[in-house]
Structures are given as C-alpha cells and as structure tokens.
Design an enzyme around this catalytic site. Structure first.
Site, short mmCIF file in Angstrom:
data_model
loop_
_atom_site.label_atom_id
_atom_site.label_comp_id
_atom_site.label_asym_id
_atom_site.label_seq_id
_atom_site.Cartn_x
_atom_site.Cartn_y
_atom_site.Cartn_z
N ALA A 29 0.80 -1.22 0.00
CA ALA A 29 0.00 0.00 0.00
C ALA A 29 0.84 1.28 0.00
CB ALA A 29 -0.94 0.00 1.20
N HIS A 127 -3.60 -9.97 -4.25
CA HIS A 127 -4.93 -9.73 -3.68
C HIS A 127 -5.95 -9.39 -4.75
CE1 HIS A 127 -2.66 -8.77 0.29
NE2 HIS A 127 -2.84 -10.06 0.14
#
Ligand code: ZN
Length: 260
Positions: A29, A127
């Site tokens: 992230a 993901h």
C-alpha cells in the site's frame, strides 16, 4: 535519515540492481499512498473504515444486503482514469526497460504498475485486481469500468450477461483465499530471485509477506524501502526509511549513470 546517508544507500541499491540478474519488486500500500490511495492495511485493501466482519466473502455470496453494500463501496472506490501512477511506479517500469525486472509482486489492487507500463504478464497481483469483475459461476471476466456503468445506471447487484451468475469484484475479500495460480507464480519467482526489493509494505499481511522470506532463504539480497519498520529489516542488505517515489527515482537515476 540524512541526505549523505541516503546517498550512500541509494548508491548501494543501484550497485545491487546492476549486479543482479533476476530482480523481483514487491509492493504494498505504501507505494500507492503517493498516488493518493489511502493505506488500508488488509487483504483487498478496502477495509480501514469498515468492519471487516460485514465484508467477508461468505457474506458477499450469502447475504444480499451485504452484497449490495460491498458493490456500493467498490463502486465508490473505483476511480477509473483518476488515479495515476507516481514516480515509484514509473521507476519500476524503467527497470523493466533496462532489462532489470523479472517481475512485480504486489499486494495492491489498483493496477498502477500496469498503468505505468510494466507488462501485464510481469505483474502478480496477490490480492486480485479492482480492474476486473469475475462471474462466480462461469468465470467470465469483465472490465470493472463496464460493470461500473451498470451500477451507475442503478443496478445494485449486477449479474453475468452470459449465465446470469453472481458477479464479484476480482479482489480478494476477507475469508477468501488468494488466487492459487498467482500465489504459485509469485512463490516461484521469489525463490528464483537474486535481488528482492520491497517497496511500501510493512510485511505483516500473510501469505504475501512470506515472499521476501522465500527470496532471502534462497540466497537473494534484500532491499527494503519503507517508511516504517518491517519484520525483515534485520535481513536487508539495504534498508531505506524514505518515501517510495523519490527513493526509487534516485536509485534508477544512479543505475543509469553507472551503466552509462
Ligand atoms: Zn457467468
């Protein structure tokens, strides 16, 4: 981290890149916050403001109210052309053009590596991806943009055009396992690498965070660029506590200076 120290580490990282053959870049992230995407510390990366209990895979498939809410959330979250890659993404794409990138393994679902023109086949999205929607019955994939159009027209829970099966954003929800083939490929490339560069991940979300361990176990050198500490810091040959964009730009600039 003072500028002299940063310069030395940048130089060292550049040398490692020049002297390595199979370089894997692993991103979390932290690389995308510099593109304005908030840091959500979880699989799928969307749950910071929401109770994960309400947003599991099990509830998505079994509870229409939850499914409607999740579609709403993903729809808001999906901002087609609006989010742009930042200098860190571009530096990684530049590594590829220099012949210095085996692959990118990412925990992010934003597709920014591909937008920066790292070839699709070199990006393993552990993901999943918010660029796609998948039919849970027949497996057909749709660009999220296409489904977004239907949502914007008022459909709350879009179904598959081919089989009327249930559609789901192609991201890994809580309670859902990681895409098997992607995980396998990522694991293989990690073991096979001789240099493993972590950018913007605190390495606490498993199984993604196993990857640098696989690489290190197999003898790869480790570079970590992250603002906060990670559990792998002690194994890093180069550890840089700075922002991804400026750091990666500086490293690739140094690589190019050195190789001429
Ligand atoms: Zn279908």
């Amino acid at each position: 981290m003072d500028s002299r120290e940063l310069e030395i580490l940048t130089d060292r990282a550049a040398d490692l890149i020049i002297n390595s053959e199979r370089i894997v870049v692993f991103t979390g992230a932290g690389i995308s916050t510099e593109s304005g995407i908030p840091d959500f510390r979880s699989p799928g990366g969307l749950w910071y403001k929401y109770d994960p209990e309400d947003f599991t895979y099990q509830k998505f498939v079994s509870n229409p109210d939850t499914r409607r809410k999740q579609w709403q959330l993903f729809s808001e979250r999906f901002q087609a052309g609006e989010v742009k890659p930042n200098p860190a993404h571009y530096a990684i794409a530049e590594m590829d053009r220099l012949g210095k990138l085996d692959c990118v393994i990412t925990q992010n679902v934003d597709g920014l590596h591909q937008k920066a023109e790292v070839p699709d086949g070199k990006v393993f999205e552990l993901h999943g991806s918010l660029r796609w929607v998948i039919c849970l019955s027949c497996g057909r994939r749709y660009p999220f943009e296409q489904i977004k159009t239907r949502l914007d027209k008022g459909e709350e829970m879009p179904d598959c055009e081919a089989c009327h099966g249930m559609l789901k954003p192609d991201v890994v929800l809580f309670g859902e396992s990681l895409p098997e083939k992607v995980l396998k490929e990522a694991t293989f490339h990690s073991y096979d690498s001789d240099l493993f560069i972590v950018i913007g991940s605190t390495l606490i979300i498993y199984p993604a965070a196993y990857m640098p361990g696989y690489a290190a176990d197999a003898g790869a050198k480790l570079v970590i660029i992250n603002l906060s500490p990670t559990p792998m810091d002690h194994q890093a040959s180069v550890l840089i506590r700075a922002k991804a964009g400026e750091t990666m730009s500086a490293i690739i600039k140094r690589v190019k200076e050195k190789i001429g």
